[in-house]
Design a protein around this motif. Sequence first.
Motif, PDB file in Angstrom:
ATOM      1  N   HIS A 177      -5.218  -7.431   5.134  1.00  0.00           N
ATOM      2  CA  HIS A 177      -4.790  -6.928   5.026  1.00  0.00           C
ATOM      3  C   HIS A 177      -3.704  -5.823   5.783  1.00  0.00           C
ATOM      4  N   LEU A 210      -1.050  -0.143   0.092  1.00  0.00           N
ATOM      5  CA  LEU A 210      -1.894  -1.425   0.772  1.00  0.00           C
ATOM      6  C   LEU A 210      -1.641  -2.847   0.140  1.00  0.00           C
ATOM      7  N   LYS A 211      -1.208  -3.354   0.863  1.00  0.00           N
ATOM      8  CA  LYS A 211      -0.643  -5.529   0.833  1.00  0.00           C
ATOM      9  C   LYS A 211      -1.436  -5.902   0.963  1.00  0.00           C
ATOM     10  N   THR A 212      -1.843  -7.066   0.271  1.00  0.00           N
ATOM     11  CA  THR A 212      -3.047  -7.879   0.360  1.00  0.00           C
ATOM     12  C   THR A 212      -2.498  -9.648   0.393  1.00  0.00           C
ATOM     13  N   TYR A 219       1.545 -12.042  -2.503  1.00  0.00           N
ATOM     14  CA  TYR A 219       0.850 -10.944  -1.382  1.00  0.00           C
ATOM     15  C   TYR A 219       0.621 -10.481  -3.350  1.00  0.00           C
TER      16      TYR A 219
END
Length: 248
Positions: A177, A210-212, A219
């Motif tokens: 993340h 928030l990047k996952t 992503y």
Amino acid sequence: MNTKLIAALSVLLVAPAMSATSLDLGYKAYTSDTRDDNAGAYNQPFLKLSHFNKADWGTLFAYVKLENPGEVKDAQHGADGKLTVKSLAIVDKQIGSSNHNLWMQNFLVSNRTVMEDNLYLGLTTNQKFGDLFINAGAGINYSAASFSPTNASFDGLSGAAAVINARYPFALAGLKHSLTVNYEGQFGRDGEHKQTLGYDSYGHQLITTLKTNLTKSVYTKLHLTQFDSWGATPNDGIEYGIAIGMSF
């Protein structure tokens, strides 16, 4: 002005050490209070193409974002929704071997009703605290704006600008993340600039993302934005959204 910016970016794009391009498909929405206070705020999809380039000279980040592509969503009270184009280019030219940079940033928002372009020139610094990376700086602001319903327009120096960008990568539940917080503010805007877009002297946006990473190239992103007198939107409000993207 924009021609000179493009020329400068072309000169700097040499011998990249790291580069990445990504495409996001997302949907953004506003709280009910935000829609009540800002007639131009309404829920809509977006498409965003981004590019990041890091080289010996410094870094470049740029994107083009289409909000309400195909004008598939109506605006408030049944009015026709408009395609809005937003573009951003940020150049940090490293000063020698220091952590400081010459900074140039240009942001444009435009549709059939309103246009605003902001060009910043100044200095930034890069700092690391463990895994936490912070980029911060300040400079002068040159703006151009127009609003078709009133035929009002502005073109000239308009106060100062400041940015703080923070990024923190972490792992959780077997996935990678990245949490980013981006602040951008304008101070002491010109009176004609304020009158054209209904702005206050001070305006800002604060974006938390928030990047996952689901795979190496796919992503998701969740974002929450708080703004005031910003992006051709005169009053304060909150925007939130979700996107899925692919890097290549």
